[in-house]
Design an enzyme around this catalytic site. Sequence first.
Site, PDB file in Angstrom:
ATOM      1  N   ASP A 178       6.745  16.498   0.682  1.00 24.33           N
ATOM      2  CA  ASP A 178       6.290  16.267  -0.691  1.00 24.33           C
ATOM      3  C   ASP A 178       7.146  15.215  -1.388  1.00 24.33           C
ATOM      4  O   ASP A 178       8.375  15.211  -1.251  1.00 24.33           O
ATOM      5  CB  ASP A 178       6.391  17.556  -1.508  1.00 24.33           C
ATOM      6  CG  ASP A 178       5.084  18.315  -1.595  1.00 24.33           C
ATOM      7  OD1 ASP A 178       4.025  17.691  -1.427  1.00 24.33           O
ATOM      8  OD2 ASP A 178       5.130  19.531  -1.840  1.00 24.33           O
ATOM      9  N   LYS A 181       3.254  13.604   0.969  1.00 26.18           N
ATOM     10  CA  LYS A 181       2.163  14.155   0.167  1.00 26.18           C
ATOM     11  C   LYS A 181       2.461  13.888  -1.299  1.00 26.18           C
ATOM     12  O   LYS A 181       3.605  14.052  -1.744  1.00 26.18           O
ATOM     13  CB  LYS A 181       1.986  15.656   0.390  1.00 26.18           C
ATOM     14  CG  LYS A 181       0.838  16.259  -0.454  1.00 26.18           C
ATOM     15  CD  LYS A 181       0.544  17.698  -0.083  1.00 26.18           C
ATOM     16  CE  LYS A 181       1.547  18.666  -0.644  1.00 26.18           C
ATOM     17  NZ  LYS A 181       1.533  18.719  -2.143  1.00 26.18           N
ATOM     18  N   ASP A 200       7.603  20.873  -2.287  1.00 27.87           N
ATOM     19  CA  ASP A 200       8.499  20.966  -3.443  1.00 27.87           C
ATOM     20  C   ASP A 200       8.504  22.378  -4.024  1.00 27.87           C
ATOM     21  O   ASP A 200       9.299  22.686  -4.915  1.00 27.87           O
ATOM     22  CB  ASP A 200       8.153  19.927  -4.506  1.00 27.87           C
ATOM     23  CG  ASP A 200       6.731  20.042  -5.047  1.00 27.87           C
ATOM     24  OD1 ASP A 200       5.974  20.912  -4.577  1.00 27.87           O
ATOM     25  OD2 ASP A 200       6.380  19.243  -5.938  1.00 27.87           O
ATOM     26  N   SER A 201       7.680  23.270  -3.482  1.00 25.50           N
ATOM     27  CA  SER A 201       7.763  24.692  -3.812  1.00 25.50           C
ATOM     28  C   SER A 201       9.120  25.273  -3.450  1.00 25.50           C
ATOM     29  O   SER A 201       9.470  26.365  -3.898  1.00 25.50           O
ATOM     30  CB  SER A 201       6.652  25.463  -3.098  1.00 25.50           C
ATOM     31  OG  SER A 201       6.597  25.114  -1.724  1.00 25.50           O
ATOM     32  N   GLU A 210      -6.295  22.616  -4.054  1.00 30.11           N
ATOM     33  CA  GLU A 210      -5.630  23.817  -4.543  1.00 30.11           C
ATOM     34  C   GLU A 210      -6.376  24.428  -5.722  1.00 30.11           C
ATOM     35  O   GLU A 210      -6.684  23.744  -6.694  1.00 30.11           O
ATOM     36  CB  GLU A 210      -4.179  23.523  -4.940  1.00 30.11           C
ATOM     37  CG  GLU A 210      -3.447  24.766  -5.425  1.00 30.11           C
ATOM     38  CD  GLU A 210      -1.942  24.612  -5.526  1.00 30.11           C
ATOM     39  OE1 GLU A 210      -1.275  25.576  -5.954  1.00 30.11           O
ATOM     40  OE2 GLU A 210      -1.426  23.535  -5.173  1.00 30.11           O
TER      41      GLU A 210
END
Length: 277
Positions: A88, A118, A49-50, A186
């Site tokens: 995502d 994810k 989703d980045s 992360e």
Amino acid sequence: MSATARKSAPNADDIRALKGKTPIVSLTAYTTPMAQVMDDHCDFVLVGDSVGMVLHGLPSTLSVTMEMMILHGRAVARGLSKAMMVIDMPFASYEQSPEQAFCNAARLMAETGAAAVKLEGGVDMADTIRFLVKRGIPVMAHIGLTPQSINTLGGYKVQGRDAQADAVLADAHAVTEAGAFSVVLEKVPQGLADRITGDIAIPTIGIGASAGCDGQILVVDDMLGLFTAFKPKFVKRYADLGQQAQSAVADYAAEVRARTFPAAEHVFADQIPAIKE
């Protein structure tokens, strides 16, 4: 088995089986050409989703929609044949209930061909992960800094220092017990990341964590120097394609204005030259 030696894409069980073996290689991808570039080298590719920040100019991942993920997921799928594709789940597509999560996860997989989804969250998402896995949806978990929760985390801060360590460790155990086949760590301190990697039975995928994790992932636009709005500490730039692209565009513009492009070799004659016998 490494990505270069495989003839077909791995599945969730194959990724899980890499625990403690050759480090797992992963990058994000959002387009067919980029997926083709990394297919020979990555064990799995994440449609992250980045995409909202690096391709759509959004300030965070929170505005990314299911439709955006499906569009980019389909594009990435066209470029992969050897690497597994994980996608995502965007913000607000799974948090309400396990049932909501299942409907949206099933849609993402059915409409993109992704082999797994994810989602972010640890202890709080364990029941949802368990619900999905029991219904045939492989889940990659994501703990530590969870970008969809930046408004409650107070920004993009390291997670798991000092008193926070026990909570992140609990998250890792919770997603493992719930049935996730791997977990992204992360912005987790190195020592904690190493401890988690040693404690749990599923692979850890580090991004700003530790070289001791079972694998690594980066946002491809970060590591290629295409996204330059900011550079996280954990990013190593393996190329500076953004600067090269700027230079190339500047050269093109200069040549157009000077009428040196197009040159003779770039245009077509009024008549096809006769072929000599």
